[in-house]
Design an enzyme around this catalytic site. Structure first.
Site, mmCIF file in Angstrom:
data_model
loop_
_atom_site.group_PDB
_atom_site.id
_atom_site.type_symbol
_atom_site.label_atom_id
_atom_site.label_comp_id
_atom_site.label_asym_id
_atom_site.label_seq_id
_atom_site.Cartn_x
_atom_site.Cartn_y
_atom_site.Cartn_z
ATOM 1 N N SER A 106 0.820 -1.218 0.000
ATOM 2 C CA SER A 106 0.000 0.000 0.000
ATOM 3 C C SER A 106 0.852 1.266 0.000
ATOM 4 O O SER A 106 0.368 2.336 -0.377
ATOM 5 C CB SER A 106 -0.943 0.013 1.203
ATOM 6 O OG SER A 106 -0.225 0.155 2.414
ATOM 7 N N LYS A 161 0.797 4.137 6.861
ATOM 8 C CA LYS A 161 0.150 5.057 5.922
ATOM 9 C C LYS A 161 0.681 6.477 6.135
ATOM 10 O O LYS A 161 1.357 6.765 7.125
ATOM 11 C CB LYS A 161 -1.370 5.071 6.128
ATOM 12 C CG LYS A 161 -2.077 3.759 5.806
ATOM 13 C CD LYS A 161 -2.089 3.447 4.344
ATOM 14 C CE LYS A 161 -2.920 2.211 4.017
ATOM 15 N NZ LYS A 161 -2.291 0.974 4.523
#
Length: 227
Positions: free
Chosen positions: A146, A183
């Site tokens: 990701s 993230k």
């Protein structure tokens, strides 16, 4: 700064230092466009040419297919901080800064347990503190892709410092519900967002429906196998 083992031109040294400072400050390297803008190049291609030269000299690695795929090698950083021999040929003295940090390496994290619980620690790894501007508290083994476009790949070891707050744009480790994720942090009028660096993944909005905790701030990255 150069050494006889790693001779760099002044411009190559400037780019190397820029990459290192970006990783120390944000946890990720700059893009080619950011390098070009910072150093006044006319295009990102000029930055790419210098990066390729640094890669040929063995001081960095370039990861294809990612906009931030630039890696510093641990042995490169240590070599560039090693003092030269004296004219009398005396042996080098070890630098105090090269003492090793012993950091827990965290693998898969079970739901509802502290991230540094003993059962999560795969091993203790010795790493040079010279790799980090801020001292990390632990290493986290990255799962998935990701954050691919930030140069953070599956299996990499993310150096994490425990913090209570983060600034927009910083890369963080967060726990949302039963999952621990890496993230980019964003806080706005709608609350907290956890942003991926891969268009195949969707942003995560922290809406309060699940337990949430900020587990730390990325302060460096080690490529798996280079520790």
């Amino acid at each position: 700064m150069t050494t006889s083992k790693i001779p760099l031109t002044p411009r190559q040294q400037e780019i190397f230092d820029l990459v290192r400072r970006s990783i120390e400050r944000t946890g990720t390297p700059p893009t080619r466009a950011e390098i070009a803008a910072t150093l006044g190049f006319k295009s990102a291609n000029a930055a790419e040419e210098h990066l390729q030269a640094l890669a040929r000299k063995g001081v960095i690695e370039l990861v294809s297919g990612t906009s931030r795929g630039i890696r510093l090698k641990a042995d490169t950083l240590r070599a560039m901080r090693r003092p030269a021999r004296s004219p009398e040929g005396q042996s080098e003295l070890p630098l105090p800064g090269l003492a090793q940090l012993l950091l827990p390496l965290v693998g898969r994290v079970a739901a509802g347990q502290p991230i540094l619980a003993q059962e999560h620690v795969e091993q203790q790894l010795a790493v040079s503190p010279e790799l980090f501007q801020q001292t990390p508290d632990y290493l986290l083994r990255v799962k998935g892709l990701s954050m691919r476009d930030a140069g953070i790949l599956d299996g990499d070891l993310l150096a994490v410092r425990k913090v209570a707050e983060a600034r927009n744009g910083q890369i963080v480790v967060a726990r949302l519900g039963d999952e621990v994720t890496v993230k980019r942090w964003k806080r706005d009028a709608d609350g907290i967002w956890l942003l991926p660096e891969n268009p195949d993944f969707r942003p995560i909005h922290v809406d309060g429906s699940e337990p949430f905790a900020l587990e730390g701030l990325a302060v460096g990255l080690l490529r798996s196998g280079l520790q």
